[in-house]
Design a protein around this motif. Structure first.
Motif, short mmCIF file in Angstrom:
data_model
loop_
_atom_site.label_atom_id
_atom_site.label_comp_id
_atom_site.label_asym_id
_atom_site.label_seq_id
_atom_site.Cartn_x
_atom_site.Cartn_y
_atom_site.Cartn_z
N VAL A 75 0.84 -1.20 0.00
CA VAL A 75 0.00 0.00 0.00
C VAL A 75 0.88 1.25 0.00
O VAL A 75 1.84 1.35 0.76
CB VAL A 75 -0.93 0.01 1.23
N GLY A 76 0.54 2.20 -0.88
CA GLY A 76 1.26 3.46 -0.94
C GLY A 76 2.52 3.46 -1.77
O GLY A 76 3.24 4.46 -1.80
N ALA A 77 2.80 2.37 -2.47
CA ALA A 77 4.07 2.25 -3.20
C ALA A 77 4.03 2.84 -4.60
O ALA A 77 5.08 3.10 -5.19
CB ALA A 77 4.49 0.79 -3.27
N ARG A 78 2.81 3.08 -5.16
CA ARG A 78 2.72 3.50 -6.56
C ARG A 78 1.92 4.79 -6.68
O ARG A 78 0.70 4.77 -6.74
CB ARG A 78 2.05 2.41 -7.40
N PRO A 79 2.59 5.95 -6.72
CA PRO A 79 1.87 7.22 -6.89
C PRO A 79 1.12 7.25 -8.22
O PRO A 79 1.56 6.69 -9.22
CB PRO A 79 2.99 8.27 -6.86
N LEU A 80 -0.03 7.92 -8.19
CA LEU A 80 -0.84 8.06 -9.39
C LEU A 80 -0.62 9.43 -10.03
O LEU A 80 -0.35 10.41 -9.32
CB LEU A 80 -2.33 7.93 -9.03
N PRO A 81 -0.75 9.53 -11.34
CA PRO A 81 -0.73 10.87 -11.96
C PRO A 81 -1.94 11.66 -11.49
O PRO A 81 -3.01 11.10 -11.23
CB PRO A 81 -0.81 10.56 -13.46
N LEU A 102 -6.12 -7.92 2.38
CA LEU A 102 -4.72 -7.75 2.77
C LEU A 102 -4.57 -8.00 4.27
O LEU A 102 -5.47 -7.71 5.06
CB LEU A 102 -4.24 -6.34 2.43
N PRO A 103 -3.43 -8.54 4.68
CA PRO A 103 -3.23 -8.82 6.11
C PRO A 103 -3.05 -7.54 6.90
O PRO A 103 -2.67 -6.50 6.37
CB PRO A 103 -1.94 -9.66 6.12
N THR A 104 -3.33 -7.61 8.20
CA THR A 104 -3.20 -6.47 9.10
C THR A 104 -1.87 -6.55 9.84
O THR A 104 -1.56 -7.56 10.44
CB THR A 104 -4.36 -6.45 10.11
N ALA A 105 -1.10 -5.46 9.77
CA ALA A 105 0.16 -5.39 10.51
C ALA A 105 -0.14 -4.92 11.94
O ALA A 105 -0.87 -3.95 12.14
CB ALA A 105 1.12 -4.42 9.82
N ASP A 106 0.40 -5.61 12.92
CA ASP A 106 0.17 -5.25 14.33
C ASP A 106 1.14 -4.16 14.77
O ASP A 106 2.32 -4.43 15.00
CB ASP A 106 0.32 -6.49 15.22
N ARG A 107 0.64 -2.95 14.87
CA ARG A 107 1.45 -1.85 15.40
C ARG A 107 1.35 -1.77 16.92
O ARG A 107 2.22 -1.23 17.58
CB ARG A 107 1.01 -0.53 14.77
#
Length: 301
Positions: A75-81, A102-107
């Motif tokens: 998520v967030g790796a590909r900026p859009l025009p 998508l899996p959840t990362a435990d913060r």
């Protein structure tokens, strides 16, 4: 005819029947020219697929074939025009996100016993520092509360999230998420929005459930209800904002058709709408235009 003259014909018949039965039990041979099945794999643009040795020939008949694991979406790796209005271009939903799980990362540490757990208190200094709060916001830091809340991820596991909301609604918001946890409503992510996210290039794939964000209302100069800590967005990707040809997040077109029933979607009368209605909040899915399917607010806007 002599007494042994029948033996020859009978033996011949028995041998013929035996050969026919044996041939019928043999599996057909796969022609050497047959092509093996092809497995397709989606790769993100700009990435190089991992190399693997080419098959040396047809796979043996009946052998189990294991499909490769699906590629992981970052998520967030590909900026859009950007469009002329400043939002990202609305593009078709990538295959990995069409049925988003998508899996959840435990913060934060997940609840130990699997039961709902929550805390409500003043916003810690380190949390305030990484949030979008600034002195110019329409609510002071002492008017906000920091909540930690149990939630069920799309992976069907309990996790702990965090929200900032106005002090006057904090306890009611806690009750809402207690009800959602009891209903096992899936949430992908729940974290405090950080300052850099306000100016980051749009990527169209976010799905963070959040509360306080010090920003104007979309396309306007007045403060959003989020900037006052009086609104919560739930699973934005599964419940996008719709106005004309604009879809936010910009890759969430697969979730525009609300006749679907996918994990994380909100529908009229479901546990999410009921929980927020019980504390007197309005759902943006009831608006005529725009439709803000992720949005619940105490102010009605």
């Amino acid at each position: 005819m002599g007494s042994r003259s029948w033996i020859g014909p009978v033996v011949a018949l028995v041998l013929a029947a035996t050969l026919t039965a044996c041939q019928g039990a043999v599996a057909p041979v796969t022609p050497s020219s047959a092509e093996p099945p092809v497995t397709f794999r989606f790769e993100q643009p700009g990435t190089t697929p991992p190399s693997s040795p080419a098959p040396s020939g047809p796979q043996p008949s009946g052998e189990a074939r294991t499909a490769p694991p699906p590629p992981v979406w970052t998520v967030g790796a590909r900026p859009l025009p950007r469009r002329p209005d400043g939002f990202g271009q609305v593009l078709p939903t990538p295959p990995e996100l069409a049925q988003r799980r998508l899996p959840t990362a435990d913060r934060l540490p997940p609840p130990r016993d699997g039961h709902f757990a929550a805390t409500v208190g003043a916003v810690p200094a380190e949390v305030l520092a990484r949030s979008t709060w600034q002195p110019a916001c329409p609510v002071g830091a002492d008017g906000l509360r920091y909540l930690t809340l149990s939630f069920w991820g799309f992976d069907d596991r309990p996790h702990t999230g965090e929200l900032i909301v106005a002090a006057g609604v904090a306890e009611n918001v806690r009750k809402v998420f207690e009800r959602l946890y009891a209903a096992r409503f899936p949430i992908e992510e729940m974290r405090v929005t950080a300052k850099p996210e306000l100016d980051a290039a749009p990527t169209g794939d976010g799905n963070n459930t959040n509360g306080f964000v010090c920003r104007p209302a979309r396309g306007q100069t007045r403060w959003s209800a989020h900037a006052k800590g009086l609104a919560v967005d739930v699973n934005p990707f599964a419940n996008p904002y719709l106005r004309g040809d604009l879809v936010l997040p910009e890759l969430a077109s697969a979730y525009v058709d609300r006749r679907q029933r996918k994990p994380g979607m909100i529908h009229s009368g479901d546990p999410v709408v009921q929980a927020f209605s019980a504390i007197g909040w309005t759902w943006g899915g009831t608006w005529r235009s725009p439709k803000d399917l992720m949005h619940f607010s105490a102010t009605g806007d």
